[in-house]
Design a protein around this motif. Structure first.
Motif, mmCIF file in Angstrom:
data_model
loop_
_atom_site.group_PDB
_atom_site.id
_atom_site.type_symbol
_atom_site.label_atom_id
_atom_site.label_comp_id
_atom_site.label_asym_id
_atom_site.label_seq_id
_atom_site.Cartn_x
_atom_site.Cartn_y
_atom_site.Cartn_z
ATOM 1 N N ARG A 13 0.666 -1.126 -0.029
ATOM 2 C CA ARG A 13 -0.054 -0.260 0.129
ATOM 3 C C ARG A 13 1.290 1.259 -0.062
ATOM 4 N NH1 ARG A 13 -3.872 2.474 4.467
ATOM 5 N NH2 ARG A 13 -4.526 4.243 3.237
ATOM 6 N N GLU A 17 0.695 4.521 -2.788
ATOM 7 C CA GLU A 17 -0.665 5.640 -2.610
ATOM 8 C C GLU A 17 0.510 6.666 -2.422
ATOM 9 O OE1 GLU A 17 -3.623 4.809 0.300
ATOM 10 O OE2 GLU A 17 -3.989 3.182 0.152
ATOM 11 N N ALA A 22 -0.669 7.679 -8.169
ATOM 12 C CA ALA A 22 -1.188 8.628 -7.436
ATOM 13 C C ALA A 22 -1.423 8.676 -5.777
ATOM 14 C CB ALA A 22 -2.970 7.386 -7.825
ATOM 15 N N TYR A 23 -0.289 9.916 -5.580
ATOM 16 C CA TYR A 23 -0.079 9.868 -4.219
ATOM 17 C C TYR A 23 -0.885 10.384 -3.483
ATOM 18 C CZ TYR A 23 3.063 12.402 -0.774
ATOM 19 O OH TYR A 23 2.657 13.371 0.648
ATOM 20 N N ASN A 24 -1.078 10.171 -1.891
ATOM 21 C CA ASN A 24 -2.517 9.665 -1.202
ATOM 22 C C ASN A 24 -1.445 10.425 -0.396
ATOM 23 O OD1 ASN A 24 -3.831 10.420 0.953
ATOM 24 N ND2 ASN A 24 -4.270 7.848 0.683
ATOM 25 N N SER A 26 -2.305 11.603 3.130
ATOM 26 C CA SER A 26 -2.913 10.897 4.362
ATOM 27 C C SER A 26 -1.913 9.488 4.451
ATOM 28 C CB SER A 26 -4.137 11.408 4.246
ATOM 29 O OG SER A 26 -4.555 9.811 3.322
ATOM 30 N N VAL A 27 -1.544 8.749 3.516
ATOM 31 C CA VAL A 27 -1.046 7.237 3.838
ATOM 32 C C VAL A 27 0.049 8.049 4.917
ATOM 33 C CG1 VAL A 27 0.910 7.783 1.509
ATOM 34 C CG2 VAL A 27 -0.807 5.515 2.447
ATOM 35 N N GLU A 30 -1.013 7.725 8.353
ATOM 36 C CA GLU A 30 -1.655 6.132 8.750
ATOM 37 C C GLU A 30 -0.760 5.166 8.884
ATOM 38 O OE1 GLU A 30 -5.034 4.832 5.599
ATOM 39 O OE2 GLU A 30 -5.166 7.067 5.382
ATOM 40 N N LYS A 53 6.639 14.285 4.445
ATOM 41 C CA LYS A 53 5.298 14.875 3.413
ATOM 42 C C LYS A 53 5.501 16.137 3.036
ATOM 43 C CE LYS A 53 1.797 14.132 6.531
ATOM 44 N NZ LYS A 53 0.122 14.197 7.645
#
Length: 149
Positions: A13, A17, A22-24, A26-27, A30, A53
């Motif tokens: 994951r 991510e 598709a950078y997320n 919030s990962v 998490e 980040k």
């Protein structure tokens, strides 16, 4: 599932991510431990969620198409997961000065594509370390920051 299977799922994951196309952001909150260490040969080591980040935000601003993907099955043993990857991007964004060897002015249009191997250590389901060895020489040559002799 075993601990190793859980760890591989977490790293899979993360690779998708955090490093994928598709950078997320919030990962990071998490999956990363609060004081996670991120270290690759091309960049200064990063520590902690905010620093990681900020690094990725700057990297993706400079290389909007930045994406890395697995090049082989993940290998897990105990708290460790090892992955091979390939990826890169094209520098079409702002100036980028995060490479240890030099800086790029804005929008050079130069593309980099390179490979590497990463070892991640997890504790209680969170990534505490990501240590990578990449083919930085190829990337830096492609970006025009070093010349082959």
């Amino acid at each position: 599932m075993s601990k190793e299977d859980d760890n591989k799922a977490t790293v899979g994951r993360w690779f998708t991510e955090f490093w994928g196309s598709a950078y997320n952001p919030s990962v990071v909150d998490e999956l990363a431990a609060p004081d996670m260490l991120l270290q690759y040969s091309l960049h200064e080591p990063r520590r902690g969620r905010a620093d990681i980040k900020a690094f990725m935000g700057d990297f993706r601003a400079a290389f909007p198409d930045l994406a890395f993907a697995g090049a082989a099955e993940l290998i897990a043993e105990g708290d460790y997961v090892v992955g091979r990857w390939v990826g890169g991007g094209t520098h079409t964004g702002p100036a980028f000065s995060d490479f240890l060897i030099g800086s790029l002015p804005a929008a050079t249009g130069r593309a980099m594509r390179f490979t590497g191997t990463t070892v991640l250590r997890l504790k209680d389901g969170k990534i505490v370390e990501e240590l990578g060895l990449d083919d930085g020489v190829s990337a830096l040559q492609q970006l025009g920051l070093i010349k082959a002799v």
